[in-house]
Every structure is written in structure tokens, then in C-alpha cells.
Design a protein around this motif. Structure first.
Motif, short mmCIF file in Angstrom:
data_model
loop_
_atom_site.label_atom_id
_atom_site.label_comp_id
_atom_site.label_asym_id
_atom_site.label_seq_id
_atom_site.Cartn_x
_atom_site.Cartn_y
_atom_site.Cartn_z
N THR A 93 -1.08 9.67 7.08
CA THR A 93 0.40 10.10 6.78
C THR A 93 0.72 11.28 7.73
OG1 THR A 93 -0.10 11.14 4.67
CG2 THR A 93 0.88 9.13 4.81
N ASN A 140 0.88 6.01 9.38
CA ASN A 140 0.95 5.42 8.03
C ASN A 140 0.17 4.05 7.97
OD1 ASN A 140 3.11 6.92 8.74
ND2 ASN A 140 3.83 6.65 6.49
N ASP A 193 8.76 7.26 8.14
CA ASP A 193 9.58 7.87 7.09
C ASP A 193 9.45 6.89 5.81
OD1 ASP A 193 10.92 9.57 8.52
OD2 ASP A 193 12.36 8.19 9.53
N GLY A 194 8.25 6.09 6.12
CA GLY A 194 8.12 5.26 4.68
C GLY A 194 8.92 3.81 4.54
N ARG A 209 4.42 3.91 2.44
CA ARG A 209 5.83 4.09 1.66
C ARG A 209 6.19 5.93 1.75
NH1 ARG A 209 9.68 0.46 2.35
NH2 ARG A 209 9.22 -1.38 1.22
N ALA A 210 4.91 6.52 2.04
CA ALA A 210 4.81 7.91 2.14
C ALA A 210 5.54 8.55 3.27
CB ALA A 210 3.58 8.39 1.94
N PRO A 211 6.65 9.02 3.32
CA PRO A 211 6.86 9.88 4.63
C PRO A 211 5.82 10.68 5.21
CG PRO A 211 8.45 10.33 2.82
CD PRO A 211 7.36 9.97 1.99
N ALA A 212 5.54 10.59 6.45
CA ALA A 212 4.56 11.19 7.28
C ALA A 212 4.86 12.66 7.50
CB ALA A 212 4.23 10.54 8.34
N HIS A 225 1.03 -1.16 -0.10
CA HIS A 225 0.07 -0.03 0.09
C HIS A 225 0.71 1.28 -0.01
CE1 HIS A 225 -2.86 2.97 1.06
NE2 HIS A 225 -3.94 2.08 0.85
N PRO A 226 0.62 2.06 -1.05
CA PRO A 226 1.58 3.40 -0.88
C PRO A 226 1.51 4.22 0.30
CG PRO A 226 -0.01 3.45 -2.86
CD PRO A 226 -0.38 2.32 -1.98
N ALA A 227 0.46 4.07 1.10
CA ALA A 227 0.82 4.96 2.28
C ALA A 227 1.84 4.49 3.28
CB ALA A 227 -0.67 5.17 3.26
N ARG A 257 2.63 12.37 11.49
CA ARG A 257 3.89 11.82 12.45
C ARG A 257 3.20 11.46 13.99
NH1 ARG A 257 8.44 11.52 9.20
NH2 ARG A 257 9.65 10.98 10.96
#
Ligand code: ZN
Length: 189
Positions: free
Chosen positions: A58, A53, A149-150, A15-18, A11-13, A60
Motif C-alpha cells: 500500500t 495495492n 485510493d482503494g 481497499r486500503a488507501p495507499a 482482498h483488503p489491500a 502510491r
């Protein structure tokens, strides 16, 4: 408060930096709702921690809690901790190899973690904290902050150590617990 779906690797979320939570938004219903859902979802899944995440948010924010956890019976207890905008400081060069699992990844694997950490974060009331975490508890902090940080355990694990939970229990669990025994009673902060 809602038990949310936990996203799986791919799932892309994940891998997404928060994004950092602005201090002025900590009291907002959006942020407080994410915190409540993280706690419910972590407890429902018997997790030792959960990052935003993993429920598709996303921001922190991580939650950590270890009681008598059937998923991780060797982990030292950690009282419920809500950490907004956590920042980790590695205090020295000591490292330990920890066999980690993750609610978003179907495999476990050996990951090198720092043993001694300083952790700064804001709680859900906006109060700032600075604690020290050691051993397995330090590993839990590093795992959850990696999510922000993904980064997943599959990025950090020695690939030759990846295994299913079933095969870990069958072939590796006892040796792992013996190897990390000096950390299994260590309280984190
Ligand atoms: Zn995880």
C-alpha cells in the motif's frame, strides 16, 4: 525481480488507501523492489498497468505500459512509465465511457472517465514529471490511480454493463472499439 501474485477483489489491500512515498525513500531497496516487481508482474499478466495495492503493497506507486497487448489490442501504445505519488488534474469537462478490465476483477464494465488529464509524478530516480494524457491513455491513468485510493471498477461501473471477458469479446467488443475509435490511435503524452 519477481512475478508476484495479483490480489483479487475481496482482498483488503485493494481497499486500503495507499500511503505517499517519502521522496527520501524512493531510492530505497524496498521502493525499488516494489517497482521492479510491479513491472515484472504487469508484463507477466499482459496488463496495461498495475498499482502497488494489487501486489499487497500500500504505497502510491503505479506502472503503466502498453505495447502490442493481446489483452487490450485497441489501446494506444504507452512507453513503460513508473509513477510514484501520481496526482491527476482533470483539465476540462469532457468525458468518455470506457469499457475497462482489471487484473484484480474477473469482470469488465463501462466506466465514465475524463478525457483530458494533467499528470504529475516522480519517476523511480526521483525526477518530477508533468505530462498530459488523453482518451484511453487518460482512462488508464485514472484506473491505476483509483487503485491507490482503494477504488475498483466495480465501484464506478454501470452495473448493467458488467460482463465476463468472454461475453465482452462475443457481444460488445466491436461496438466498443467503434465507439472509441477516435481515441485508439491517440498517443497519451
Ligand atoms: Zn485494475
Amino acid at each position: 525481480m519477481t512475478v508476484r501474485d495479483i490480489l483479487s477483489i475481496g482482498h483488503p489491500a485493494l481497499r486500503a488507501p495507499a500511503a505517499a512515498v517519502p521522496p527520501s525513500e524512493i531510492a530505497s531497496s524496498r521502493v525499488q523492489g516494489i517497482v521492479d516487481d510491479l513491472i515484472d508482474t504487469m508484463r507477466h499478466a499482459n496488463g496495461a498497468g498495475l498499482a502497488a495495492n494489487q501486489i499487497g503493497e500500500t504505497a502510491r506507486i503505479v506502472v503503466i505500459e502498453v505495447n502490442d497487448n493481446p489483452r487490450y489490442p485497441y489501446k494506444p501504445r504507452i512507453p513503460l512509465t513508473v509513477a510514484i505519488n501520481p496526482e491527476l488534474e482533470v483539465l476540462d469537462n469532457e468525458t468518455v465511457v470506457i469499457n475497462e478490465g482489471c487484473l484484480s476483477v474477473p469482470l469488465r464494465g463501462d466506466v465514465v472517465r475524463s478525457v483530458n488529464l494533467g499528470v504529475r509524478y516522480c519517476d523511480r530516480d526521483g525526477a518530477e514529471h508533468r505530462v498530459e494524457a488523453r482518451g484511453l491513455t487518460a482512462g488508464t491513468w485514472q484506473h491505476e490511480c483509483d487503485h491507490l485510493d482503494g477504488v475498483l471498477i466495480t465501484d464506478r461501473a454501470d452495473p448493467s454493463t458488467l460482463c465476463t471477458w468472454e461475453e465482452f469479446e462475443r457481444h460488445h467488443r466491436d461496438a466498443f472499439i467503434e465507439r472509441i475509435s477516435r481515441f485508439t490511435e491517440l498517443v497519451g503524452s
